[in-house]
Enzyme design. Structure first.
Site, PDB file in Angstrom:
ATOM      1  N   GLY A   1       0.845  -1.202   0.000  1.00 48.92           N
ATOM      2  CA  GLY A   1       0.000   0.000   0.000  1.00 48.92           C
ATOM      3  C   GLY A   1       0.873   1.241   0.000  1.00 48.92           C
TER       4      GLY A   1
ATOM      5  CE  LYS B   1      -5.869   5.768  13.311  1.00 49.39           C
ATOM      6  NZ  LYS B   1      -5.167   7.027  13.206  1.00 49.39           N
TER       7      LYS B   1
ATOM      8  CG  LEU C   1       0.260   9.943   9.166  1.00 54.65           C
ATOM      9  CD1 LEU C   1      -0.517  10.820   8.206  1.00 54.65           C
ATOM     10  CD2 LEU C   1       1.405   9.302   8.430  1.00 54.65           C
TER      11      LEU C   1
ATOM     12  CB  CYS D   1      -9.451   8.410   9.050  1.00 55.77           C
ATOM     13  SG  CYS D   1      -8.331   7.587   7.914  1.00 55.77           S
TER      14      CYS D   1
ATOM     15  NE  ARG E   1      -8.310   9.753   1.004  1.00 56.38           N
ATOM     16  CZ  ARG E   1      -7.421   8.849   1.454  1.00 56.38           C
ATOM     17  NH1 ARG E   1      -7.674   7.558   1.314  1.00 56.38           N
ATOM     18  NH2 ARG E   1      -6.302   9.228   2.024  1.00 56.38           N
TER      19      ARG E   1
HETATM   20  N1  LIG Z   1      -4.848   8.980   5.401  1.00 58.67           N
HETATM   21  C1  LIG Z   1      -4.453   9.136   6.649  1.00 58.67           C
HETATM   22  O1  LIG Z   1      -4.096  10.232   7.053  1.00 58.67           O
HETATM   23  C2  LIG Z   1      -4.420   7.997   7.598  1.00 58.67           C
HETATM   24  C3  LIG Z   1      -4.896   6.739   7.250  1.00 58.67           C
HETATM   25  N2  LIG Z   1      -4.850   5.702   8.130  1.00 58.67           N
HETATM   26  C4  LIG Z   1      -5.284   4.357   7.733  1.00 58.67           C
HETATM   27  O2  LIG Z   1      -4.285   3.798   6.867  1.00 58.67           O
HETATM   28  C5  LIG Z   1      -4.873   2.955   5.871  1.00 58.67           C
HETATM   29  C6  LIG Z   1      -4.442   3.421   4.488  1.00 58.67           C
HETATM   30  O3  LIG Z   1      -4.922   4.724   4.285  1.00 58.67           O
HETATM   31  P1  LIG Z   1      -4.406   5.618   3.073  1.00 58.67           P
HETATM   32  O4  LIG Z   1      -2.936   5.481   2.932  1.00 58.67           O
HETATM   33  O5  LIG Z   1      -4.992   6.961   3.278  1.00 58.67           O
HETATM   34  O6  LIG Z   1      -5.114   4.878   1.834  1.00 58.67           O
HETATM   35  P2  LIG Z   1      -4.817   5.065   0.276  1.00 58.67           P
HETATM   36  O7  LIG Z   1      -6.064   4.721  -0.427  1.00 58.67           O
HETATM   37  O8  LIG Z   1      -4.165   6.386   0.026  1.00 58.67           O
HETATM   38  O9  LIG Z   1      -3.704   3.944  -0.032  1.00 58.67           O
HETATM   39  C7  LIG Z   1      -3.936   2.583   0.003  1.00 58.67           C
HETATM   40  C8  LIG Z   1      -3.171   1.927  -1.143  1.00 58.67           C
HETATM   41  O10 LIG Z   1      -3.243   0.501  -1.011  1.00 58.67           O
HETATM   42  C9  LIG Z   1      -3.245  -0.075  -2.310  1.00 58.67           C
HETATM   43  N3  LIG Z   1      -3.751  -1.450  -2.252  1.00 58.67           N
HETATM   44  C10 LIG Z   1      -4.992  -1.877  -1.915  1.00 58.67           C
HETATM   45  N4  LIG Z   1      -5.044  -3.217  -1.941  1.00 58.67           N
HETATM   46  C11 LIG Z   1      -3.817  -3.655  -2.300  1.00 58.67           C
HETATM   47  C12 LIG Z   1      -3.231  -4.948  -2.469  1.00 58.67           C
HETATM   48  N5  LIG Z   1      -3.947  -6.057  -2.269  1.00 58.67           N
HETATM   49  N6  LIG Z   1      -1.938  -5.026  -2.845  1.00 58.67           N
HETATM   50  C13 LIG Z   1      -1.203  -3.911  -3.037  1.00 58.67           C
HETATM   51  N7  LIG Z   1      -1.698  -2.656  -2.871  1.00 58.67           N
HETATM   52  C14 LIG Z   1      -2.992  -2.524  -2.503  1.00 58.67           C
HETATM   53  C15 LIG Z   1      -4.127   0.874  -3.099  1.00 58.67           C
HETATM   54  O11 LIG Z   1      -3.870   0.743  -4.494  1.00 58.67           O
HETATM   55  C16 LIG Z   1      -3.711   2.244  -2.531  1.00 58.67           C
HETATM   56  O12 LIG Z   1      -2.692   2.860  -3.322  1.00 58.67           O
HETATM   57  C17 LIG Z   1      -6.378   3.019   6.132  1.00 58.67           C
HETATM   58  O13 LIG Z   1      -6.742   1.927   6.938  1.00 58.67           O
HETATM   59  C18 LIG Z   1      -6.551   4.310   6.915  1.00 58.67           C
HETATM   60  O14 LIG Z   1      -7.663   4.244   7.781  1.00 58.67           O
HETATM   61  C19 LIG Z   1      -4.295   5.849   9.365  1.00 58.67           C
HETATM   62  C20 LIG Z   1      -3.798   7.068   9.763  1.00 58.67           C
HETATM   63  C21 LIG Z   1      -3.812   8.230   8.915  1.00 58.67           C
HETATM   64  O1  LIG Z   2      -6.546   8.173  11.112  1.00 59.45           O
HETATM   65  C1  LIG Z   2      -6.366   9.156  10.435  1.00 59.45           C
HETATM   66  O2  LIG Z   2      -6.594   9.244   9.227  1.00 59.45           O
HETATM   67  C2  LIG Z   2      -5.882  10.434  11.044  1.00 59.45           C
HETATM   68  O3  LIG Z   2      -7.058  11.264  11.218  1.00 59.45           O
HETATM   69  C3  LIG Z   2      -6.783  12.562  11.702  1.00 59.45           C
HETATM   70  O4  LIG Z   2      -5.908  13.254  10.829  1.00 59.45           O
HETATM   71  P1  LIG Z   2      -6.436  14.001   9.508  1.00 59.45           P
HETATM   72  O5  LIG Z   2      -7.794  13.511   9.147  1.00 59.45           O
HETATM   73  O6  LIG Z   2      -5.362  13.872   8.500  1.00 59.45           O
HETATM   74  O7  LIG Z   2      -6.505  15.536   9.888  1.00 59.45           O
HETATM   75  P2  LIG Z   2      -7.011  16.325  11.184  1.00 59.45           P
HETATM   76  O8  LIG Z   2      -6.056  17.397  11.452  1.00 59.45           O
HETATM   77  O9  LIG Z   2      -7.343  15.434  12.294  1.00 59.45           O
HETATM   78  O10 LIG Z   2      -8.345  17.010  10.660  1.00 59.45           O
HETATM   79  C4  LIG Z   2      -9.500  16.257  10.370  1.00 59.45           C
HETATM   80  C5  LIG Z   2     -10.643  17.189  10.013  1.00 59.45           C
HETATM   81  O11 LIG Z   2     -11.088  17.893  11.166  1.00 59.45           O
HETATM   82  C6  LIG Z   2     -11.084  19.281  10.919  1.00 59.45           C
HETATM   83  N1  LIG Z   2     -10.769  19.995  12.189  1.00 59.45           N
HETATM   84  C7  LIG Z   2      -9.685  19.623  12.924  1.00 59.45           C
HETATM   85  C8  LIG Z   2      -9.392  20.260  14.108  1.00 59.45           C
HETATM   86  C9  LIG Z   2     -10.225  21.310  14.558  1.00 59.45           C
HETATM   87  O12 LIG Z   2     -10.028  21.921  15.630  1.00 59.45           O
HETATM   88  N2  LIG Z   2     -11.311  21.632  13.810  1.00 59.45           N
HETATM   89  C10 LIG Z   2     -11.598  21.004  12.626  1.00 59.45           C
HETATM   90  O13 LIG Z   2     -12.604  21.343  11.972  1.00 59.45           O
HETATM   91  C11 LIG Z   2     -10.024  19.479   9.849  1.00 59.45           C
HETATM   92  O14 LIG Z   2     -10.195  20.669   9.153  1.00 59.45           O
HETATM   93  C12 LIG Z   2     -10.255  18.254   8.988  1.00 59.45           C
HETATM   94  O15 LIG Z   2     -11.309  18.463   8.094  1.00 59.45           O
HETATM   95  C13 LIG Z   2      -6.087  12.454  13.056  1.00 59.45           C
HETATM   96  O16 LIG Z   2      -5.747  13.760  13.512  1.00 59.45           O
HETATM   97  C14 LIG Z   2      -4.829  11.604  12.962  1.00 59.45           C
HETATM   98  O17 LIG Z   2      -4.253  11.434  14.244  1.00 59.45           O
HETATM   99  C15 LIG Z   2      -5.197  10.241  12.371  1.00 59.45           C
HETATM  100  O18 LIG Z   2      -4.045   9.460  12.197  1.00 59.45           O
END
Ligand SMILES: NC(=O)C1=CN([C@@H]2O[C@H](COP(=O)(O)OP(=O)(O)OC[C@H]3O[C@@H](n4cnc5c(N)ncnc54)[C@H](O)[C@@H]3O)[C@@H](O)[C@H]2O)C=CC1
Ligand SMILES: O=C(O)[C@H]1O[C@H](OP(=O)(O)OP(=O)(O)OC[C@H]2O[C@@H](n3ccc(=O)[nH]c3=O)[C@H](O)[C@@H]2O)[C@H](O)[C@@H](O)[C@@H]1O
EC number: 1.1.1.22
Length: 464
Positions: free
Chosen positions: A11, A222, A165, A278, A348
């Site tokens: 991923g 989480k 993050l 998320c 998203r």
């Molecule tokens: N976006 C964020 O800020 C955060 C996301 N997460 C979690 O991390 C996970 C990933 O999130 P993102 O990176 O945002 O998703 P994303 O959609 O940006 O990336 C996932 C990638 O996995 C690939 N993929 C899917 N199935 C596959 C397979 N079988 N083999 C190889 N590649 C494959 C897809 O093509 C895609 O490029 C989710 O569970 C999300 O909840 C956790 C913390 C922060």
């Molecule tokens: O699991 C995840 O994907 C991540 O989700 C959030 O991170 P993220 O969604 O990237 O960004 P945030 O800074 O949390 O903001 C989320 C949303 O809330 C809004 N927000 C945030 C803070 C605030 O005070 N008010 C507010 O409207 C932001 O504008 C944004 O639309 C969490 O902060 C991360 O710790 C987590 O890893």
């Protein structure tokens, strides 16, 4: 357990890419290979021009430049990377299910299961498999089940290592996290696996910030963290509506309560509603898990966070319509910002999508400017809702590469993302080129309302 020398991450998305780039940068002795089925994404990660990386994050380009080709590799050869690695991170997407049982709530684990099956098929040596994706509590059990039933004698340890993050500050968060959480088995092999991963992080993270737990606590922590964070936003947004009715100012209220050390000042910014991939998905997942255990009060409690957020988005759109004399039909409304927050190209679940949808129902013409989001993405986001034809969306929305052009001849401007550059615009120039009265609806409380009113704008902000 020997020191890890070879890591694979399945991923190459918003989490896998930046997370593993930082691991590679900080651990030059470990070979890190990030694989993905999406060849276009991998090609972008390998692009010579660092401006073309598929994820925009401040500082990411420098980290990638430092490690790529040295000990950081991006590839579509999933099998080879699995085979070579001692430790495999699963960082694939876990969206909300859009079909079948749990539709609209449960996490769709099909990509996770595919990864587990692929690992089971390919692995010839013992592996530590790390859940990096956000997963329902007890998913490690299902992964272990799939891995242990291959009959080829390979031993697997499953760890949970959720990522905390936030987008826009990913590199900063990864370099200097509040904590790293590692959950694993309580037996000797489990503890050894935890230790092996802790040693990787110990290359740049102080020991006291590496927290180890059992695997279920880690998985559930989480979901809990995201639920608490989103709850704070919904709580302050609920107060913002009350502020608007009572003459209180939500910024002042947030400051006043945030100075209480038990509450703290962070995550109290009222807004047009939280977005991102998320918060909503993880809370819906939590609601689904609670319901599946028959915990209906727990489920209802958390669902309210989403209900409040939907209300906040909708009431922003309806306030625009009401203020513009109850009709926006044929009027140009300029959107400043489309991303779900500043400093990211990620859209998203962005509030902008839903506000746009509501205003399109009211027959508004929407002019969008966002400094990082591409035109095609904006149409894709609205089309994904499936509320009207693609042709109608294209007719209703125009995307501009220049903010002044987007605002020209507009009846109103709506700020949907808190990009810093919006504060620096020549607002007098924008005012001069707009229809009068010229309205600004600040959905992020980023603009200087007093200054804008002096120029002549009719200015509305959230919670004031
Ligand atoms: N976006 C964020 O800020 C955060 C996301 N997460 C979690 O991390 C996970 C990933 O999130 P993102 O990176 O945002 O998703 P994303 O959609 O940006 O990336 C996932 C990638 O996995 C690939 N993929 C899917 N199935 C596959 C397979 N079988 N083999 C190889 N590649 C494959 C897809 O093509 C895609 O490029 C989710 O569970 C999300 O909840 C956790 C913390 C922060
Ligand atoms: O699991 C995840 O994907 C991540 O989700 C959030 O991170 P993220 O969604 O990237 O960004 P945030 O800074 O949390 O903001 C989320 C949303 O809330 C809004 N927000 C945030 C803070 C605030 O005070 N008010 C507010 O409207 C932001 O504008 C944004 O639309 C969490 O902060 C991360 O710790 C987590 O890893």
């Amino acid at each position: 357990m020997s020191k890890i020398k070879n890591i694979c991450c399945i991923g190459a998305g918003y989490v896998g890419g930046p997370t593993m780039a930082v691991v590679a940068a900080k651990c030059p002795d470990i070979k890190v290979t990030i694989v993905d089925l999406n060849a276009q994404r991998i090609a972008a990660w390998n692009d010579e021009n660092l401006d073309n990386l598929p994820v925009y994050e401040p500082g990411l380009d420098k980290i990638v430049a430092q490690a790529r080709g040295r000990n950081l590799f991006f590839s579509t050869d999933v099998d080879k990377a699995i085979e070579e690695a001692e430790m495999i991170f699963i960082s694939v997407n876990t969206p909300t299910k859009t079909y079948g049982l749990g539709k609209g709530k449960a996490a769709d684990l099909k990509y996770i299961e595919l990864c587990a099956r692929q690992i089971a098929k390919v692995a010839k040596t013992d592996k530590i498999v790390v859940e990096k994706s956000t997963l329902p509590v007890r998913t490690a059990e299902a992964i272990k089940n799939i891995l242990d039933n291959t009959g080829n004698g390979v031993k697997f340890q499953i760890l949970s290592n959720p990522e905390f993050l936030a987008e826009g500050t990913a590199i900063e968060d990864l370099l200097n996290p509040d904590r790293v959480l590692i959950g694993g088995g309580t037996d000797t092999e489990g503890q050894e696996a935890i230790q092996a991963l802790a040693e990787v992080y110990a290359n740049w993270i102080p020991q006291e910030r590496i927290l180890t737990t059992n695997v279920w606590s880690s998985e559930l922590s989480k979901l809990t963290a995201n639920a608490f964070l989103a709850q704070r936003v919904s709580s302050i947004n609920a107060m913002s509506e009350l502020c608007e009715k009572t003459g209180a100012d939500v910024n002042e209220v947030a400051k006043a309560i945030g100075m209480d050390s038990r509450i703290g000042p962070k995550f109290l910014k009222a807004s047009v509603g939280f977005g991102g991939s998320c918060f909503q998905k993880d809370i819906l997942n939590l609601v689904y898990i609670a319901k599946s255990y028959g915990l209906h009060e727990v489920a209802d409690y958390w669902e309210q966070v989403i209900i409040m957020n939907d209300h906040q988005k909708r009431r922003f759109a309806s306030s625009i319509v009401r203020t513009l004399y109850n009709t926006v039909s044929g009027k140009k409304i300029a959107f400043l910002g489309w991303a779900f927050k500043k400093d990211t190209n990620d859209t998203r679940e962005s509030a902008a999508i839903y506000v746009a949808d509501d205003l399109l129902f009211e027959q508004a013409g929407i002019a969008v400017f966002d400094p990082k989001v591409e035109k095609g993405q904006i149409y894709a986001d609205v089309n994904y809702l499936g509320t009207r034809s693609e042709a109608q969306n294209e007719k209703g929305i125009t995307v501009f590469a220049d903010p002044y052009e987007a605002c020209k001849d507009a009846h109103a401007i709506a700020v949907l993302t808190e990009w810093d550059e919006f504060k620096e615009y020549n607002w007098q120039h924008i005012f001069d080129n707009m229809k009068k009265p010229a309205f600004v609806f600040d959905g992020r409380n980023v603009l200087d309302g007093e200054k804008l009113r002096e120029i002549g704008f009719v200015f509305q902000a959230i919670g004031k």
